[in-house]
Motif scaffolding. Structure first.
Motif, short mmCIF file in Angstrom:
data_model
loop_
_atom_site.label_atom_id
_atom_site.label_comp_id
_atom_site.label_asym_id
_atom_site.label_seq_id
_atom_site.Cartn_x
_atom_site.Cartn_y
_atom_site.Cartn_z
N GLN A 139 44.72 43.18 33.89
CA GLN A 139 45.87 43.76 34.61
C GLN A 139 45.70 43.78 36.13
OE1 GLN A 139 45.14 44.98 31.59
NE2 GLN A 139 47.10 44.74 30.55
N THR A 140 44.48 43.58 36.62
CA THR A 140 44.28 43.66 38.08
C THR A 140 43.74 42.38 38.69
OG1 THR A 140 42.09 44.63 37.69
CG2 THR A 140 43.92 46.17 38.07
N THR A 141 43.50 41.35 37.86
CA THR A 141 42.91 40.11 38.36
C THR A 141 43.86 38.93 38.18
OG1 THR A 141 40.74 40.95 37.69
CG2 THR A 141 40.88 38.62 38.26
N PRO A 171 43.41 39.64 43.71
CA PRO A 171 44.18 40.76 43.16
C PRO A 171 45.47 40.28 42.50
CG PRO A 171 44.37 40.68 45.55
CD PRO A 171 43.36 39.65 45.18
N LEU A 217 51.83 41.08 37.49
CA LEU A 217 51.51 42.17 36.56
C LEU A 217 52.65 42.39 35.57
CD1 LEU A 217 49.69 44.50 35.64
CD2 LEU A 217 50.76 45.93 37.38
N LYS A 269 33.47 47.84 41.02
CA LYS A 269 34.33 47.85 42.21
C LYS A 269 33.90 48.98 43.16
CE LYS A 269 39.22 47.99 43.55
NZ LYS A 269 40.60 48.19 43.08
N GLN A 281 38.17 40.95 40.92
CA GLN A 281 39.52 41.54 41.01
C GLN A 281 39.91 41.84 42.46
OE1 GLN A 281 39.70 45.47 39.17
NE2 GLN A 281 37.49 45.62 39.26
N GLU A 282 38.92 42.06 43.34
CA GLU A 282 39.22 42.25 44.76
C GLU A 282 39.46 40.92 45.46
OE1 GLU A 282 36.75 45.97 46.33
OE2 GLU A 282 35.51 44.63 45.11
N PRO A 311 39.25 42.81 33.38
CA PRO A 311 40.42 43.51 33.95
C PRO A 311 41.64 42.59 34.12
CG PRO A 311 38.86 42.97 35.69
CD PRO A 311 38.23 42.52 34.41
#
Length: 545
Positions: A53-55, A309, A315, A286, A305-306, A51
């Motif tokens: 785009q989110t990590t 972030p 991004l 997740k 990713q949590e 991921p």
């Protein structure tokens, strides 16, 4: 499965004695376990499902959390994180900072279990092929829409009293929409059609962006050869289907019905897409992490990713700035993107050059002219049988090198495909009028030019795309985004001047001009095959040499 030695297995809250008070609180929870690759997973290959785009990988680095399996479904974060795979291997800041590193010992990252029913890679073979078919069809549908109008340009010119250059915008703007975000224009008359086509491209770009990811989700990297071959062929097979259908529909029931047929096809595909479940491992895990936190009360159960972030500014940099920065600084990405773009642009050029040969010189109708494009489909199907052989060759090279192939081992397919592009253009140029005038079976020459083009186009793209992914494993999303923007630009731009070029230079010399440009680019894959390792060694982002 071997049991993990208790002395080296961290518990859910770490192993430090001075943290013993945590042990009592969570003693009913399972321990973390050691991760190991699944039966069809090669851990040396890039994780296309990561991921990006989110990590925030700049802070936390990479992890194989989304691809490995473990006995308990939990692994220790401090042991799972590793540097971004690039030539300059830097320990992630989260592990360099002693305080953060100590905190990470308490964190458990969620993984799939062995034979996990929620793991898309464990779907049955039949279900996987069903989902793969829908993904490929969604790309065909989007690509089909871009070229279907080319089957009846004449009626559009007459309806709106416009020339061929303006009509060609109905193709160019949609292809432009594949790579560009929406702009706000005020519609009126012919502009309505143009704007609708652009937005059609914007929304149709979703299958291009997502279908490959879905296929990578359900097929692990050692078993996805033919599935990815289908996906590689779909963006090129779809446009070729357009004039075949559009020619007969426009000729028999009018140009407006071209759009109705397109809408019906898209509608059926849209309904089929609803049958695709969530296959993205980062989302599945997740959700599982959130469920486990709720069930156990342990807030240290997370996904990477949590933990790290991605901020909005990061991004924007990932999606809007880095792709162009990489084009400017990475010769591998720039030259391969230009080559892919040339071939993609030449595909769309056929939608304008075939009508010049067959409508204007052979005096065929729109339906017959559309049938000429079947030759490109023949080449495409031949390529579908060649690409799995290329994949087998790559796996053999990987085995010979102790399980770790070089990215350059992806290039033989491209080194084969490059010769077919100029060959097809020479055939088309010098078997078309005026070199060979209409009569008898003379149409076979220009029609047959589509076979080598279709074949070369698909195996070239399959090979080049795989090389880009392997060469930039830590920046896959940015690299592919850069390639897509350049490719869409060429697909949109080249058709605008093809009619004038072929009319002014003549079919023979116009096609020869493109053949010479193709010949000039032939050295590219050979250059990278022999010197790619050295070039990667000079890059901050490329895979280690």
């Amino acid at each position: 499965m071997e049991s993990t030695p208790p002395s080296t297995t961290p518990t859910l809250t770490g192993n430090d004695d001075n943290e013993g008070h945590h042990h009592h609180h969570h003693r009913h929870l399972p321990h973390v376990s050691y991760p190991h690759p699944g039966p069809h997973h090669d851990p040396t290959q890039p994780d296309i499902s990561f991921p990006f785009q989110t990590t925030n990988v700049q802070e936390g680095g990479f992890t194989d959390e989304y691809r490995v399996v473990s006995d308990t479904g939990l692994i220790s974060a401090d042991k799972a994180l590793r540097p971004i795979p690039s030539h300059i291997s830097i320990t992630p800041p989260a592990l360099r900072d002693p305080e953060k590193a100590e905190q990470l010992k308490k964190v458990k990252l969620v993984t799939f279990l062995e034979n996990d029913p929620e793991d898309p890679r464990n779907y049955s073979k039949g279900y996987k092929w069903f989902l793969t078919g829908i993904c490929a069809l969604s790309v065909v549908s989007a690509a089909f829409a871009s070229a279907v109008i080319s089957g009846d340009f004449a009626d559009l010119e007459e309806e709106f009293d416009i020339g061929i250059v303006v009509v060609s915008l109905t193709v160019s703007l949609m292809v432009c929409g594949f790579g560009v975000g929406p702009l706000i224009w005020a519609p009126m008359n012919i502009e309505t059609l143009m704007i609708a086509r652009f937005f059609c491209g914007v929304f149709s770009s979703a299958p291009f962006a997502l279908a490959g990811g879905t296929i990578s989700d359900i097929w692990d990297n050692e078993e996805r050869g033919f599935a990815i071959a289908l996906f590689a062929a779909a963006p090129y097979g779809g446009p070729v289907l357009g004039p075949i259908v559009g020619g007969f529909v426009g000729q028999s029931i009018g140009w407006r019905w071209i759009f109705w047929i397109n809408m019906i096809f898209s509608g059926v595909v849209a309904l089929a897409i609803l049958l695709i479940p969530e296959t993205y491992a980062p989302v599945i895990l997740k959700n599982r992490a959130a469920r486990l936190r709720k069930e156990t009360g342990d807030e240290d159960i997370k996904t990477e990713q949590e933990l790290f972030p991605m901020s909005m500014s990061a991004l924007l940099q990932e999606t809007l700035i880095r792709p162009f920065a990489m084009l400017a600084t990475e010769p591998i990405l720039l030259l391969l993107s230009l080559y892919i773009s040339l071939v993609y642009g030449l595909l769309y050029a056929f939608f304008f050059s075939f009508p010049i040969t067959f409508l204007e010189n052979y005096h065929w109708n729109d339906g017959q002219t559309g049938l000429a494009f079947i030759s490109i489909w023949i080449g495409l199907f031949l390529a579908l049988f060649a690409t799995p052989q290329l994949e087998k060759r790559y796996l053999a090279a990987s085995k010979a090198k102790g399980g770790k192939a070089d990215p350059e081992d992806r290039l033989p397919g491209m080194m084969i495909g490059v010769w077919f592009i100029p060959i097809s253009l020479f055939i088309f140029g010098w078997t078309s009028p005026p070199a060979v005038m209409p009569g008898g079976g003379n149409w076979v020459g220009p029609v047959s030019s589509g076979i080598p083009f279709g074949f070369g186009m698909v195996i070239l793209y399959f090979s080049a795309n795989a090389y880009i992914i392997d060469a930039f494993p830590g920046y896959v999303a940015s690299a592919l985004a850069a390639k897509t923007v350049v490719r869409s630009g060429a697909g949109a731009g080249i058709p605008l001047f093809i009619p004038a070029m072929y009319h002014n230079l003549g079919i023979g010399w116009a096609a020869t001009t493109w053949a010479f440009i193709s010949i000039a680019m032939i050295p590219i894959p050979f250059l990278f095959y022999f010197y790619g390792k050295r070039i990667r060694a000079l890059s901050k982002r490329a895979a280690p040499a």
